[in-house]
Write an enzyme that holds these catalytic residues in place. Sequence first.
Site, PDB file in Angstrom:
ATOM      1  N   LYS A   1     -17.872 -12.807  19.514  1.00 12.80           N
ATOM      2  CA  LYS A   1     -17.984 -14.260  19.714  1.00 12.80           C
ATOM      3  C   LYS A   1     -19.438 -14.660  19.997  1.00 12.80           C
ATOM      4  O   LYS A   1     -19.925 -15.669  19.489  1.00 12.80           O
ATOM      5  CB  LYS A   1     -17.069 -14.665  20.869  1.00 12.80           C
TER       6      LYS A   1
ATOM      7  N   PHE B   1      -9.710 -10.148  27.587  1.00 11.45           N
ATOM      8  CA  PHE B   1      -8.572 -10.870  27.005  1.00 11.45           C
ATOM      9  C   PHE B   1      -8.606 -10.773  25.474  1.00 11.45           C
ATOM     10  O   PHE B   1      -9.617 -11.070  24.853  1.00 11.45           O
ATOM     11  CB  PHE B   1      -8.607 -12.345  27.446  1.00 11.45           C
ATOM     12  N   GLN B   2      -7.519 -10.364  24.886  1.00 10.42           N
ATOM     13  CA  GLN B   2      -7.354 -10.196  23.430  1.00 10.42           C
ATOM     14  C   GLN B   2      -8.394  -9.255  22.830  1.00 10.42           C
ATOM     15  O   GLN B   2      -8.848  -9.448  21.702  1.00 10.42           O
ATOM     16  CB  GLN B   2      -7.344 -11.547  22.715  1.00 10.42           C
TER      17      GLN B   2
ATOM     18  N   MET C   1      17.894  -1.251  -1.900  1.00  9.78           N
ATOM     19  CA  MET C   1      17.341   0.037  -2.307  1.00  9.78           C
ATOM     20  C   MET C   1      17.724   1.133  -1.311  1.00  9.78           C
ATOM     21  O   MET C   1      17.993   2.275  -1.704  1.00  9.78           O
ATOM     22  CB  MET C   1      15.812  -0.065  -2.447  1.00  9.78           C
TER      23      MET C   1
ATOM     24  N   GLU D   1      -0.803 -13.743  10.384  1.00  7.55           N
ATOM     25  CA  GLU D   1      -2.002 -13.133   9.785  1.00  7.55           C
ATOM     26  C   GLU D   1      -1.669 -12.085   8.727  1.00  7.55           C
ATOM     27  O   GLU D   1      -2.482 -11.815   7.838  1.00  7.55           O
ATOM     28  CB  GLU D   1      -2.899 -12.526  10.868  1.00  7.55           C
TER      29      GLU D   1
HETATM   30  C1  LIG Z   1      10.458   1.134  -4.458  1.00  6.03           C
HETATM   31  C2  LIG Z   1       9.336   1.674  -5.316  1.00  6.03           C
HETATM   32  C3  LIG Z   1       9.644   2.415  -6.436  1.00  6.03           C
HETATM   33  C4  LIG Z   1       8.623   2.858  -7.295  1.00  6.03           C
HETATM   34  N1  LIG Z   1       8.967   3.516  -8.443  1.00  6.03           N
HETATM   35  C5  LIG Z   1       8.002   3.772  -9.359  1.00  6.03           C
HETATM   36  C6  LIG Z   1       8.326   4.292 -10.657  1.00  6.03           C
HETATM   37  O1  LIG Z   1       9.477   4.523 -10.981  1.00  6.03           O
HETATM   38  N2  LIG Z   1       7.322   4.487 -11.538  1.00  6.03           N
HETATM   39  C7  LIG Z   1       6.010   4.209 -11.224  1.00  6.03           C
HETATM   40  O2  LIG Z   1       5.130   4.339 -12.070  1.00  6.03           O
HETATM   41  N3  LIG Z   1       5.679   3.765 -10.003  1.00  6.03           N
HETATM   42  C8  LIG Z   1       6.634   3.518  -9.079  1.00  6.03           C
HETATM   43  N4  LIG Z   1       6.286   2.999  -7.856  1.00  6.03           N
HETATM   44  C9  LIG Z   1       4.851   2.756  -7.585  1.00  6.03           C
HETATM   45  C10 LIG Z   1       4.136   4.021  -7.145  1.00  6.03           C
HETATM   46  O3  LIG Z   1       4.450   4.271  -5.799  1.00  6.03           O
HETATM   47  C11 LIG Z   1       2.606   3.862  -7.327  1.00  6.03           C
HETATM   48  O4  LIG Z   1       2.170   2.726  -6.622  1.00  6.03           O
HETATM   49  C12 LIG Z   1       2.190   3.694  -8.769  1.00  6.03           C
HETATM   50  O5  LIG Z   1       2.779   4.660  -9.585  1.00  6.03           O
HETATM   51  C13 LIG Z   1       0.671   3.793  -8.857  1.00  6.03           C
HETATM   52  O6  LIG Z   1       0.250   3.436 -10.141  1.00  6.03           O
HETATM   53  P1  LIG Z   1      -1.246   3.760 -10.599  1.00  6.03           P
HETATM   54  O7  LIG Z   1      -1.543   5.181 -10.345  1.00  6.03           O
HETATM   55  O8  LIG Z   1      -1.357   3.239 -11.989  1.00  6.03           O
HETATM   56  O9  LIG Z   1      -2.115   2.751  -9.692  1.00  6.03           O
HETATM   57  P2  LIG Z   1      -3.033   2.999  -8.403  1.00  6.03           P
HETATM   58  O10 LIG Z   1      -2.285   3.664  -7.336  1.00  6.03           O
HETATM   59  O11 LIG Z   1      -3.633   1.676  -8.094  1.00  6.03           O
HETATM   60  O12 LIG Z   1      -4.147   3.980  -8.924  1.00  6.03           O
HETATM   61  C14 LIG Z   1      -5.077   3.536  -9.865  1.00  6.03           C
HETATM   62  C15 LIG Z   1      -6.077   4.627 -10.141  1.00  6.03           C
HETATM   63  O13 LIG Z   1      -7.017   4.110 -11.063  1.00  6.03           O
HETATM   64  C16 LIG Z   1      -8.342   4.369 -10.585  1.00  6.03           C
HETATM   65  N5  LIG Z   1      -9.205   3.290 -11.041  1.00  6.03           N
HETATM   66  C17 LIG Z   1      -9.367   2.052 -10.491  1.00  6.03           C
HETATM   67  N6  LIG Z   1     -10.286   1.350 -11.175  1.00  6.03           N
HETATM   68  C18 LIG Z   1     -10.715   2.159 -12.187  1.00  6.03           C
HETATM   69  C19 LIG Z   1     -11.658   1.984 -13.227  1.00  6.03           C
HETATM   70  N7  LIG Z   1     -12.353   0.867 -13.352  1.00  6.03           N
HETATM   71  N8  LIG Z   1     -11.855   3.022 -14.083  1.00  6.03           N
HETATM   72  C20 LIG Z   1     -11.175   4.189 -13.955  1.00  6.03           C
HETATM   73  N9  LIG Z   1     -10.256   4.391 -12.973  1.00  6.03           N
HETATM   74  C21 LIG Z   1     -10.022   3.382 -12.100  1.00  6.03           C
HETATM   75  C22 LIG Z   1      -8.222   4.426  -9.084  1.00  6.03           C
HETATM   76  O14 LIG Z   1      -9.260   5.203  -8.525  1.00  6.03           O
HETATM   77  C23 LIG Z   1      -6.837   5.052  -8.888  1.00  6.03           C
HETATM   78  O15 LIG Z   1      -6.894   6.453  -8.843  1.00  6.03           O
HETATM   79  C24 LIG Z   1       7.276   2.589  -6.975  1.00  6.03           C
HETATM   80  C25 LIG Z   1       6.972   1.887  -5.817  1.00  6.03           C
HETATM   81  C26 LIG Z   1       7.988   1.407  -5.000  1.00  6.03           C
HETATM   82  C27 LIG Z   1       7.623   0.608  -3.789  1.00  6.03           C
HETATM   83  C1  LIG Z   2       8.117  -3.321   5.749  1.00 10.75           C
HETATM   84  C2  LIG Z   2       9.112  -2.372   5.154  1.00 10.75           C
HETATM   85  N1  LIG Z   2      10.126  -1.905   5.905  1.00 10.75           N
HETATM   86  C3  LIG Z   2      11.044  -1.049   5.361  1.00 10.75           C
HETATM   87  C4  LIG Z   2      10.935  -0.653   4.061  1.00 10.75           C
HETATM   88  C5  LIG Z   2      11.949   0.330   3.450  1.00 10.75           C
HETATM   89  N2  LIG Z   2      12.680  -0.355   2.360  1.00 10.75           N
HETATM   90  C6  LIG Z   2      12.351  -0.173   1.054  1.00 10.75           C
HETATM   91  S1  LIG Z   2      13.304  -1.084   0.024  1.00 10.75           S
HETATM   92  C7  LIG Z   2      14.191  -1.703   1.301  1.00 10.75           C
HETATM   93  C8  LIG Z   2      15.313  -2.675   1.065  1.00 10.75           C
HETATM   94  C9  LIG Z   2      14.869  -3.980   0.512  1.00 10.75           C
HETATM   95  O1  LIG Z   2      15.937  -4.904   0.605  1.00 10.75           O
HETATM   96  P1  LIG Z   2      15.831  -6.293  -0.107  1.00 10.75           P
HETATM   97  O2  LIG Z   2      14.577  -6.975   0.261  1.00 10.75           O
HETATM   98  O3  LIG Z   2      17.077  -7.049   0.152  1.00 10.75           O
HETATM   99  O4  LIG Z   2      15.706  -5.902  -1.647  1.00 10.75           O
HETATM  100  P2  LIG Z   2      16.793  -5.156  -2.571  1.00 10.75           P
HETATM  101  O5  LIG Z   2      16.502  -3.702  -2.529  1.00 10.75           O
HETATM  102  O6  LIG Z   2      18.140  -5.484  -2.028  1.00 10.75           O
HETATM  103  O7  LIG Z   2      16.558  -5.739  -3.924  1.00 10.75           O
HETATM  104  C10 LIG Z   2      13.752  -1.189   2.524  1.00 10.75           C
HETATM  105  C11 LIG Z   2      14.341  -1.527   3.847  1.00 10.75           C
HETATM  106  C12 LIG Z   2       9.815  -1.139   3.329  1.00 10.75           C
HETATM  107  N3  LIG Z   2       9.589  -0.763   2.086  1.00 10.75           N
HETATM  108  N4  LIG Z   2       8.941  -2.018   3.889  1.00 10.75           N
END
Ligand SMILES: Cc1cc2nc3c(=O)[nH]c(=O)nc-3n(C[C@H](O)[C@H](O)[C@H](O)COP(=O)(O)OP(=O)(O)OC[C@H]3O[C@@H](n4cnc5c(N)ncnc54)[C@H](O)[C@@H]3O)c2cc1C
Ligand SMILES: Cc1ncc(C[n+]2csc(CCOP(=O)(O)OP(=O)(O)O)c2C)c(N)n1
Length: 586
Positions: A176, A126-127, A489, A64
Amino acid sequence: MKKATSNNIKLPSAGTRLSGAEIIWATLVGEGVRDVFGYPGGAILPAYDALRKFPVRHILVRHEQGATHMADGYARASGRAGVAIATSGPGATNMVTGLATAMLDSIPIVCITGQVSSKVLGTDAFQEVDTTGITLPITKHNYLVTKVEDIAPSLREAFAIAQGGRPGPVLVDITKDAQQSLAVFDFLAAAPPPYRSCATSQVTDELIRDAVEMLSQARRPVILAGHGIIRSGATVEVLELAERARIPIACTLLGLGSVPASHPLNLGMMGMHGESWVNEAIQQADLLLALGMRFDDRVTGALATYAPQARKIHIELDPAEISKNVKVDVALIGDLRAVLRALLPAVHQRDDPAWVDRVKALKGTAAVRDIQNLPDTGHLYAAHVMHDLWRQTRDGDAVIVTDVGQHQMWEAQYYKHEHPRSLLTSGGLGTMGFALPAAIGAKVACPEKEVWVVAGDGGFQMTSPELATVMQERLDLNIAIINNGYLGMVRQWQEFFYEKNYAATPLLSPNFVRLAQAYGLEAKSVRKRTEVIPAIRAAQQHKGGFVIDFQVEQEDSVYPMVPTGAALHEMIRRPDNPLVETAMDP
Ligand SMILES: Cc1cc2nc3c(=O)[nH]c(=O)nc-3n(C[C@H](O)[C@H](O)[C@H](O)COP(=O)(O)OP(=O)(O)OC[C@H]3O[C@@H](n4cnc5c(N)ncnc54)[C@H](O)[C@@H]3O)c2cc1C
Ligand SMILES: Cc1ncc(C[n+]2csc(CCOP(=O)(O)OP(=O)(O)O)c2C)c(N)n1
Ligand SMILES: [Mg+2]
């Protein structure tokens, strides 16, 4: 007698008596839903029993969580709410990660769960779990429906809430006995009142004047382009603003594709793994125009030192985001496109190229450090794979769906996104296991598009059983596994901040080629750069699922990197002599 809806599908006419189960599907059909992702079980069985009477494609998932990510990918790719369905108890709890993923990135999905009969609610039947209790903080709204008469109005309201204002996930939990009872069905009478965002038109002439004045006074403005541009469909307006006032654009991860990467004013991604010149430009700016972005901590680095000389204008739909992380000087609350349309007539032309030239100069030696420009050591780098994938798909209308980790950042850096909705990725929750199911959802929503999964060897294994869904639905899906033998990472953090103590990050994987073949999919393994493009072409030409196991350099890291707590410009840069000897050398 049947009544046609706007999507030309016949609905039972008003006044027809239907079972609650039938009402669920009739309402979905009325809402324009054609595809749902789900998994059956006892408490939702009446609904499944009625499914055959309605023109809805049901995609059977293998977990799911997969259903929720598929609904999410469907919504990100198409802009329409995705729908996931599950039984009570474990079916519902398996949806939690997908709901939270959609919540953090403001994605409209509607999840429908079966619940035990109303007479036994609260008896540990159940569930039975308290699904609405569990999902309360990770949904925009949720419902427990115990009466058949409430099914159609609740579902209709769920769609309005999921898609209205700042979008998000909504869950409808239906007992249900409500599914088994009869009621009069009237789709139109079940319509909710018009959705009113709490942010309706708070943009006054005075605020517009303030913003325009700040713009005309600014010498070093930068646009921060966020996900809201894509949600709002405001690309044209953003470009008009940038071009007229000569403002360089920095994108968030979720804002990539909101403006074309090839546009001369587009600098690239900001933040923790953003380009060095982008972060430098933000730190030197005297005005930040934040457009539909929420100043995530991955974007700002240390708040105390963030863009210290800049005044800030924030255009944003959700008032809760204003001055939440970064205090702003002017907030224009409303739909981005509408606000920009109100603002644009007053924005002056700027002719001085000095700031744009200075920002371009900031690129400096960055390109030299780029892995693409380092001598060929015979190693295959993930950056090469991303670059070649971009070259092979850039003329089309490809959608890239990434998982979470290093490969996600390399994709963001090396794949140049030209169109909105061409990158789907879990930004806020950072959910490993997202890519494969979300890509399935994207492919179902946009069958004409070329869809690629880009996943790490770790994250891919979290939801790889959905390969069976690819097989059963005969989906033409391309899957690139960036196999570095590590939870890369996390390994990188251990390398930089935990003295290379690689605790629990070396990762054994199955033979991905044989795994794919066991699911009846085609597959190839790639170790050399010369093999990358032929493998990509083979996947493009094959009709059906195709897995490529790219065995890449194991101990490469994502550069630049802003360590947590550091200022945005204090980046760890790629060493001059990277990877002299590595685990992959013979
Ligand atoms: C491993 C990892 C590394 C990351 N590294 C980076 C990085 O280096 N740089 C980076 O940028 N991000 C990075 N991120 C992502 C980061 O965590 C955020 O998810 C991202 O920066 C959010 O982008 P955002 O604010 O544009 O989008 P969102 O979080 O989706 O926010 C969007 C905003 O826009 C608003 N909005 C929505 N619709 C409208 C509309 N119609 N009009 C006006 N406003 C609206 C919403 O209310 C919200 O506040 C990383 C994520 C991961 C998992
Ligand atoms: C469900 C979940 N568990 C743990 C993490 C923490 N986490 C962030 S990146 C990462 C490693 C990802 O490894 P892989 O999928 O091999 O990608 P790579 O970084 O090697 O490109 C982990 C464990 C996460 N983001 N999501
Ligand atoms: Mg890995």
